[in-house]
Design a protein around this motif. Sequence first.
Motif: not given
Length: 136
Positions: A4-6, A30-33, A103-108, A117-121
């Motif tokens: 995931v990049q930004n 946090i991913p969501f409000e 951010e680069t990570f091994e998925p669960e 990926e959506q959560f991390c993004s």
Amino acid sequence: MIVVQNSIKASIDKVWDLWTSPEHIMKWNIPFENWHAPYVENNLKAGGKFKFTMAAKDGSDGFDFDGTYTKIEKFSIIEYQLTDNRIANVSFESNGFEVKLTETFEPEAKISEEMQEQFCSAVIQNFKSYVENFKE
């Protein structure tokens, strides 16, 4: 691996400080409000432990994101191993007054890669907004 990049319009000093300081991590991690980060522990050094609690504000869901740092190069890279032995890293590329964060990570295994990926993004986007709107 999930990547995931930004790009964040800020100095590397500011991006690094806000990414690594517990008082700031609690505000952007946090991913969501309707979620929050009620607990953050961050010993930023090789061999240092970290623990970020992320939870729904209503208490319906939550988890600890924790592990051990394996390599720290200030303003460049943070490598770590999670408690479930997955590995990950966050790299910082400064280009004047913009930083590309990757951010680069091994998925669960138990959760879909798309959802992870959506959560991390969402978290990285929240970090970008936090940094770009942060007033010192």
